[in-house]
Design an enzyme around this catalytic site. Sequence first.
Site, PDB file in Angstrom:
ATOM      1  CB  SER A 243      15.189 -13.799 -35.169  1.00 23.72           C
ATOM      2  OG  SER A 243      15.908 -13.507 -33.997  1.00 23.72           O
ATOM      3  CE  LYS A 281      18.376 -11.016 -34.088  1.00 26.15           C
ATOM      4  NZ  LYS A 281      17.482 -11.301 -32.953  1.00 26.15           N
TER       5      LYS A 281
END
Length: 329
Positions: A243, A281
């Site tokens: 991701s 993230k």
Amino acid sequence: MFKDVLRQLRKERHLTQEQLSRDLGLAPSSIGNYEQGTRIPKYEILEMIADYFNVNMDTLLSSNSKAYISRDSIAYKIIAFMNYRNISMEKLAEKIGRSKEVLEQYIYDTPDYEFNEKNELFEKIAKALDLSPSKLLDFNTYSDNTYENYIGFLYNKAYNNEPMTDSERKTLANYINDVPNIHLMEPEITTDTVTFPVIGEIAAGYDSIAIEDWSGDTVEIPTSYLKGRKKEDFFVLSVHGDSMYPLYMNGDKVLILKQSTLNYSGDIGAILYDGEYATLKKVEYVNGEDWLKLIPINPEYQPKKIEGPDLEQCQVIGIPKLLIREISN
């Protein structure tokens, strides 16, 4: 002056005077009065405003109305490229056919969301700086520890008018002109290293339980990369998932500095959420609000917003400082 700095801070957050007054628990007209200079807040309120915008009191009370410019703002980018091109405010004003006063007001007082490629003055500024408007709008002044991070470092040197080596200027020029990054620095060989165990995995995805399970895998990190910190201030994890591609790839090893907070909204952090899930993230937040957003780099993945009671189960465990990637032939 305080009133000018306050206005700049508020505009950067895209807040109305009424919204900021409400967020700070003040009377609806308070911020308007402060920005007009008709009222001066008490010291306790000044402290509250500084905490809300995450700035120090020296910045908030500076006599220089241009003392506060966020490094991810369009104004910051314009000034950086002016310094890089060695173009003064007077010279830029002359090149675009406007007065210095009009140009300064446009650069420093225009909120970021009003800058756009179709704005005639913005187009003229970009052209005078030998840039495309999109390059001026899109460039990120701080990123993860990748090529972008090095470019951001050079870009910030330009903003502060710090001298650059010929190599640094060439690297920044190549980025500006979209020349592919093919220059590899000569590696420095050293035997002064620290051995770190790869203690587990961190997901470049969601809903992956944090696992500390040493398989015997280790990495050697040059001691100089620790920047004077102790080995105990760091740990190494292996990236699982895609991701965060292309910044982080499956199997990458990441040296993480133990830290319970992020330096800026938009930084990349190692985050523990829902009590047991760990992820790497980009994190966005607004000081004083009870939410944060976990944002992947890979557009195939959606951001995840954590708010309200769920924030109690969410914490920053560190920030990435070094990427170790094995390249197979």
